[in-house]
Design a protein around this motif. Sequence first.
Motif, PDB file in Angstrom:
ATOM      1  N   LEU A 160    -103.176 -13.043  49.845  1.00 44.02           N
ATOM      2  CA  LEU A 160    -102.211 -14.141  49.906  1.00 44.02           C
ATOM      3  C   LEU A 160    -101.922 -14.704  48.521  1.00 44.02           C
ATOM      4  N   ILE A 174     -98.646 -12.814  48.165  1.00 50.98           N
ATOM      5  CA  ILE A 174     -97.970 -12.652  49.462  1.00 50.98           C
ATOM      6  C   ILE A 174     -97.466 -14.011  49.936  1.00 50.98           C
ATOM      7  N   ALA A 175     -98.268 -15.041  49.725  1.00 50.16           N
ATOM      8  CA  ALA A 175     -97.815 -16.404  49.989  1.00 50.16           C
ATOM      9  C   ALA A 175     -97.082 -16.921  48.747  1.00 50.16           C
ATOM     10  N   TYR A 178     -98.059 -22.796  48.797  1.00 49.77           N
ATOM     11  CA  TYR A 178     -99.151 -23.288  49.644  1.00 49.77           C
ATOM     12  C   TYR A 178     -99.357 -24.768  49.352  1.00 49.77           C
ATOM     13  N   TYR A 190     -97.022 -20.356  53.022  1.00 48.13           N
ATOM     14  CA  TYR A 190     -95.680 -19.883  53.342  1.00 48.13           C
ATOM     15  C   TYR A 190     -95.552 -18.452  52.806  1.00 48.13           C
ATOM     16  N   LEU A 191     -95.320 -17.513  53.702  1.00 51.80           N
ATOM     17  CA  LEU A 191     -95.336 -16.092  53.345  1.00 51.80           C
ATOM     18  C   LEU A 191     -93.963 -15.606  52.884  1.00 51.80           C
ATOM     19  N   ARG A 192     -93.980 -14.653  51.953  1.00 52.43           N
ATOM     20  CA  ARG A 192     -92.737 -14.004  51.549  1.00 52.43           C
ATOM     21  C   ARG A 192     -92.164 -13.207  52.721  1.00 52.43           C
ATOM     22  N   THR A 204     -96.475 -10.345  58.629  1.00 53.82           N
ATOM     23  CA  THR A 204     -96.205 -11.681  59.166  1.00 53.82           C
ATOM     24  C   THR A 204     -97.501 -12.487  59.263  1.00 53.82           C
ATOM     25  N   SER A 205     -97.354 -13.715  59.730  1.00 50.02           N
ATOM     26  CA  SER A 205     -98.511 -14.606  59.878  1.00 50.02           C
ATOM     27  C   SER A 205     -99.541 -14.033  60.842  1.00 50.02           C
ATOM     28  N   VAL A 208    -102.076 -12.048  59.041  1.00 53.73           N
ATOM     29  CA  VAL A 208    -103.047 -12.896  58.335  1.00 53.73           C
ATOM     30  C   VAL A 208    -104.104 -13.391  59.308  1.00 53.73           C
ATOM     31  N   TYR A 238     -93.689 -16.664  59.281  1.00 50.60           N
ATOM     32  CA  TYR A 238     -93.970 -16.722  57.844  1.00 50.60           C
ATOM     33  C   TYR A 238     -94.641 -18.031  57.430  1.00 50.60           C
TER      34      TYR A 238
END
Length: 573
Positions: A160, A174-175, A178, A190-192, A204-205, A208, A238
């Motif tokens: 992340l 990846i995030a 935050y 918050y993910l790309r 996706t989330s 994770v 995301y």
Amino acid sequence: MDERYFSMRATFFEREQDQECYFKLKELEALWFCSAKNVKRILHHFEESGKVTYIPGKGRGNPSKLVFLSPFQQEVEHFIKESVENDRLDQAAQLLRLPIPKSWIAKASSEIREMFGFQQGMAAKDILHSFISREITTLDPTYTSVTFESHLVEQLGDTLVKYDPKEDKIIPHIAHHYEVDEAGLKWIFYLRKGVLFHHQETLTSRDVETTIERLKQGPSAYTWLVKEIIKVECAGDYEVHLHLSKPNPFLLRYLSCANFCVLPASTPFNENEWIGSGPFSMKERSRNKLVLEAFDGYFKERPLLDEIHFYKVSQDAAEVVNYTVDNGESVEPSSTYEIETGFRFLAFNFHRQSTVKNASFRKAIYHLLDMKKMARDLQWPDLIEASSFTKERSFHQKKDPSEIPNLLKASGYAGEELHLYHLNYANSIASSRWFDAEAKKYGINLTMHPFSIEDFYKREIDQHSDMIFMGEVSTLDTHLSFLGAFYNETLLFRRLFPAENLRWIDEKLEQFKQTPTNEKREGIMKEIEAHIRAHNLLIFQHHPIKTRTFHPMIKDVEFQSYSQLDFKKLWIK
């Protein structure tokens, strides 16, 4: 390649005289794992192929005779040359795993360097070939605790966030953003969008969440990374919320650990078909070969190399062929010297009823293990003495061998056998033999036990060893690695240290995690190291120097975690 023929020649070579040697069938039964009947059948096949003349022994128990029709060195060099011409790299690597004299490899090194150096294939691919001197162990990120394998996980997977060693701070990965609440109990990531796994699914989330759950349910090596995460909430594809049981200012650094790389929720983990989102994907893996391929769909900058091929060969071959050439030409290689971010040490097993539990005995070993004397005796002039996890905190420790006899007497040691384990590598073998010779001068009776990296994961070592020579290597984030050295239950500190000392260390590590500044954390690290030295929980040895040679065409040679090469940045001029 007929591996049985070459293995026979390598095994019998030292006893050859004028290309003849005597042997017993049982030797080949053990070497080839077959019956006497099959041994004879194979030998007759070699005769028909014009390789050897087989003369059976007359009478029961009498040795048989082999007459080889060509010199072994000539056969080896011919086979290597033929392998290069016919692009049979796997077969050549198979030959180099055998105990062939090092000098022969050097003589054939132009062909070997061509084969295992940088190659530009028919499809204009930039391919780097490299040697490894052992089999690759597990690449499961929830378990691997060996430096090279951990480095490979960094190439295959992504996290992340990342640690930036130049700025000493965490940066998005990846995030892309935050945040944390005032209590420090809820973190939001918050993910790309558009981050792809190697099998082209979008990250996706949910991936994770599954990764965190896998760490929680996995082996004990890395459960400390997720111990304080009590709930994972997917607030959208995301957006991920992590709820903690208590504040942990080190959480971001935990999340930057390669073992926290995000894996796809839809695909069960298979380390032979490794699927992650890293800059390289696994193209091929077998017992003796690993191929990494640049991932064209990588969300960051694509690696400049197209493929990296790792071949398992003998240790001698790996030492000789440690650089690359262009078009088979021998050139003067460039050398890079790197002080490893780690140290070598002698550990004591406090969980076995042994004299090593006696403080006076360990103090005697402290004085015995004199790095300056070892460096002189082994002719290691560049040896850097260690008294700490890092070179920057290390200082010279005075050793006084005159104290050893009285300390041994005070310990009550009466010459009983002690079991010393060491890695089956050249430097480890040399230092262990030196230590054994020094110990004998004072009546210390050691039995040597070489072990492999694979054996390291097995707990049988803990049951039978009194002392173990081992090493600890850091990532670029030395503070996170310091925590991991004591929290990772696969490593020797957690496995071998006394419970009361670990409790004291754990309390200090809790303070360490809550400490906001590097300077104060360094102070706590010094306290822990002083505690280890005061009780001789282990004996610090030295900080290794890594020497690597490269063809001048290879550019941007940089080192990453565990003093390994950053494959993403390598390119060919």
